[in-house]
Design an enzyme around this catalytic site. Structure first.
Site, PDB file in Angstrom:
ATOM      1  N   ARG A  17       0.964  -1.252  -0.015  1.00 17.85           N
ATOM      2  CA  ARG A  17       0.091   0.015   0.065  1.00 17.85           C
ATOM      3  C   ARG A  17       0.803   1.275  -0.088  1.00 17.85           C
ATOM      4  NH1 ARG A  17      -1.779   0.695   6.161  1.00 17.85           N
ATOM      5  NH2 ARG A  17      -0.199  -0.960   7.113  1.00 17.85           N
ATOM      6  N   SER A  72      -4.509   4.502   5.915  1.00 15.89           N
ATOM      7  CA  SER A  72      -4.392   3.130   5.495  1.00 15.89           C
ATOM      8  C   SER A  72      -4.108   3.097   4.298  1.00 15.89           C
ATOM      9  CB  SER A  72      -5.640   2.432   5.643  1.00 15.89           C
ATOM     10  OG  SER A  72      -5.985   2.290   6.986  1.00 15.89           O
ATOM     11  N   GLU A  86     -18.982   4.399   0.405  1.00 13.89           N
ATOM     12  CA  GLU A  86     -18.320   3.776  -0.702  1.00 13.89           C
ATOM     13  C   GLU A  86     -19.096   3.812  -2.110  1.00 13.89           C
ATOM     14  OE1 GLU A  86     -18.616   2.143   2.161  1.00 13.89           O
ATOM     15  OE2 GLU A  86     -16.481   2.296   3.244  1.00 13.89           O
ATOM     16  N   PHE A  89     -14.569  -3.289   0.942  1.00  7.06           N
ATOM     17  CA  PHE A  89     -15.480  -2.165   0.496  1.00  7.06           C
ATOM     18  C   PHE A  89     -15.152  -1.497  -0.773  1.00  7.06           C
ATOM     19  CE2 PHE A  89     -13.998  -1.788   5.296  1.00  7.06           C
ATOM     20  CZ  PHE A  89     -14.803  -2.572   5.738  1.00  7.06           C
ATOM     21  N   HIS A 114      -5.445  -3.833   1.693  1.00  5.85           N
ATOM     22  CA  HIS A 114      -5.976  -4.821   2.823  1.00  5.85           C
ATOM     23  C   HIS A 114      -6.804  -6.032   2.265  1.00  5.85           C
ATOM     24  CE1 HIS A 114      -4.582  -1.178   5.184  1.00  5.85           C
ATOM     25  NE2 HIS A 114      -5.037  -1.790   6.222  1.00  5.85           N
ATOM     26  N   ASP A 147      -8.076  -7.951  12.044  1.00  9.21           N
ATOM     27  CA  ASP A 147      -9.662  -7.560  11.983  1.00  9.21           C
ATOM     28  C   ASP A 147     -10.489  -8.500  11.679  1.00  9.21           C
ATOM     29  OD1 ASP A 147      -9.259  -4.725  12.625  1.00  9.21           O
ATOM     30  OD2 ASP A 147      -9.072  -4.073  10.356  1.00  9.21           O
ATOM     31  N   ARG A 206      -1.881  -5.131   3.251  1.00 11.92           N
ATOM     32  CA  ARG A 206      -1.528  -4.286   4.528  1.00 11.92           C
ATOM     33  C   ARG A 206      -0.045  -4.657   4.808  1.00 11.92           C
ATOM     34  NH1 ARG A 206      -2.680  -5.580  10.201  1.00 11.92           N
ATOM     35  NH2 ARG A 206      -2.321  -3.753  11.260  1.00 11.92           N
TER      36      ARG A 206
END
Lengths: 281, 317
Positions: free
Chosen positions: B13, B40, B61, B86, B112, B120, B170
């Site tokens: 990322r 992020s 989104e 998302f 991610h 998560d 990530r």
């Protein structure tokens, strides 16, 4: 301003186009199309600042986005009568290999259409994006959008409504076609929309209500008033009270013609109420 | 086999974020959107330098995808970014109608992805996104393997006209591709030539494939390793040329075996040259909480799993 009777001639011819298109293929959505005929005729022929021809980027001209894509018959007729493509092409509505798909699309290259719609609730977001693009490009022209009232049941609208106000997208005029009907019945029975004016206002929009949403004069006045309110830090909403099926007596005061085509006899009756003005395609 | 050196662990990322900084300086049409995940996605430098070209849409989104579609009208090149879950499943119809079917030049940039999101858990660990995105007509699907390649891919998609799904992750992982390697969309990269088995890998599994190939070499097995950073369009020629030589293949990806790279490999082989194949992928399951390393071990997504799959497929030749 074009004389109202000239606009009225386009309205009547557009009604004929709508009725003949859906009759030919025995499918489509005449009710909502007829209800928005005066609005779209006025918008394209009197209000919007449009350039000759069509290019996707639409720089330095006003843009329109149809979110409730199922009223494609009125959209196609208005675009064709405005010169975006030959009126004869209305003959191909919903047929195989046509650019006039059941719901509008850019995919077949139909001039005048800038985004696909039909799956509801997406058009306002796209209109906001186009409006933001105009601001970035230093383009002071406006973006218009049209939405069904039942369509506001889709949650994405409220994301867009919140965004447009919060980010002062004040070059956007979104109109809600409040005909009070959706496929399964009256909106107030299916999922009540409540006080739309207050809802938009509390989200931060400048709202005009138009009780006579099928009056060309009222529509033109409202759109001009809306234009005068742009550039003042708030997006502008017009809540237009329309009559689904307007101009065809047996299609009014009911949701029955939301997605149903007339029979041969019904077509003859409906066309009889709307005599040819500019010539059938 | 060809040896690769980790130039220092970094997250993919950050490759995205650093490329966005560069694009902010070099391409005035590039605009960025984000749904409340600036940190992020590592795009704060782009925002600092180009505040007027950044759109914070909040946790919305669907609206982000629509706004991105609209921004293309007038010539902007929107990079819409959020977590992969998302950016795909949550907004599939918005992408389908307003972007893909409408032929909009939107870059959907998804961080991610996969189980390596870690603690998560499954609500955020999408393993179905490659499948969803590659099924959309006209959509390009890219899953780069390290920091350098993610940066190069981000720069490359800005020059590509058409919708793109760019998938990255990530955790900090080995950064081993050459720093200035040009990214060619749809062109697989030969990493190490071999003769006994072909390993095609994408994303985080590419480095694992190289480790597996080294271990296999110690056992006298010559593995060919190809980096399929682009899943669609799929580089059939690279695959077919390799399996013609090796006669068997292992596909490796941080994704469900349904719908991912492995399925594109299988389809190509079935049509052109039926060949034994083993899949290193998740087995139609959701993920769970854990560290990236623990999850890759449990779900069979590491060099050990690739090595095992190679030994299995070799017996099927």
């Amino acid at each position: 301003m074009a004389k109202l009777d000239e606009l009225q001639d386009i309205v009547v011819q557009t009604r004929r186009d709508i009725l003949r298109m859906v009759h030919k293929v025995n499918s489509g959505h005449p009710g909502g199309s007829l209800g928005c005929t005066e609005f779209l005729v006025a918008l394209y022929n009197e209000v919007m600042d449009l350039k000759e021809g069509f290019d996707m980027d639409g720089k330095d001209e006003d843009l329109f986005f149809l979110s409730n894509g199922h009223i494609s018959p009125v959209f196609y007729s208005v675009l064709a009568r405005k010169g975006y493509f030959p009126v004869e092409e209305l003959n191909t509505f919903r047929l195989l290999n046509s650019r006039l798909q059941g719901h509008p699309t850019t995919h077949e290259g139909l001039p005048g259409v800038r985004v696909a719609s039909g799956s509801l609730g997406q058009g306002m977001s796209v209109a906001i994006g186009a409006a933001l693009g105009k601001k970035l490009n230093g383009d002071d022209k406006l973006v218009y959008s049209l939405h069904g009232d039942g369509e506001l049941q889709e949650g994405q609208n409220w994301e867009a409504i919140m965004y447009a106000a919060g980010n002062k997208v004040d070059n956007l005029i979104s109109t809600i076609d409040r005909n009070g009907q959706q496929i399964d019945g009256p909106t107030e029975e299916i999922l009540p929309l409540g006080n739309l004016k207050e809802k938009f206002e509390v989200f931060g929009w400048d709202v005009l209500e138009v009780a006579e949403g099928n009056s060309l004069e009222a529509i033109v006045n409202a759109l001009n008033e809306a234009k005068s309110r742009t550039g003042k830090g708030k997006p502008v909403c017009i809540i237009l009270d329309t009559m689904m099926g307007n101009g065809v007596d047996f299609m009014m005061h009911t949701h029955a013609w939301h997605g149903k085509a007339p029979s041969d006899e019904q077509l003859e009756n409906a066309l009889g109420q709307n005599p040819e003005t500019l010539g059938d395609y | 086999m060809t040896k690769y050196i980790d130039q220092g662990k970094n997250d993919t990322r950050s490759g995205y974020g650093d490329a966005m900084t560069e694009l902010g300086r070099t391409n005035p049409n590039v605009v960025a959107l984000c749904a409340d995940l600036i940190g992020s996605l590592k795009i704060q430098p782009f925002i600092d330098e180009n505040p007027e070209r950044f759109f914070q849409v909040g946790i919305a989104e669907a609206n982000m995808m629509g706004i991105a579609a609209g921004l293309t009208i007038g010539g902007k090149i929107p990079f819409a970014s959020t977590f992969a879950n998302f950016a795909t499943g949550r907004v599939y119809d918005q992408i389908r109608q307003s972007i893909a079917y409408s032929d909009k030049n939107v870059k959907i940039c998804a961080s991610h992805a996969g189980v390596t999101l870690g603690e998560d858990g499954a609500t955020h660990q999408i393993l179905e996104d490659i499948g969803m995105m590659k099924m959309l007509p006209g959509m390009t699907v890219i899953n780069p393997c390290d920091y350098n390649q993610t940066k190069a891919a981000t720069l490359a998609i800005a020059d590509h006209v058409g919708p793109v799904y760019l998938r990255f992750g990530r955790p900090k992982v080995a950064n081993f591709t050459p720093v200035d390697q040009k990214f060619e969309i749809g062109k697989a990269v030969m990493l190490s030539e071999g003769t006994d088995v072909t390993i095609v890998a994408t994303g985080h599994l590419v480095w694992e494939a190289l480790i597996a190939a080294e271990k296999l070499e110690e056992q006298g097995i010559s593995a060919e390793v190809i980096n399929f950073h682009t899943i669609k369009p799929f580089d059939e020629e690279a695959l077919l040329k390799s399996v013609k030589k090796t006669g068997c293949v292992v596909s490796a990806e941080e994704h469900n075996f349904l719908g991912g790279l492995g399925e594109s490999v299988a389809r190509t082989l079935t049509v052109h040259n039926p060949t034994p194949q083993e899949f290193v992928a998740t087995q139609d399951t959701f993920g769970e909480s854990g560290t990236p390393e623990q999850l890759m071990e449990k779900y069979g997504l590491n060099n050990k799993a690739i090595e095992k799959a190679v030994l299995k497929v070799l017996k099927r030749k």
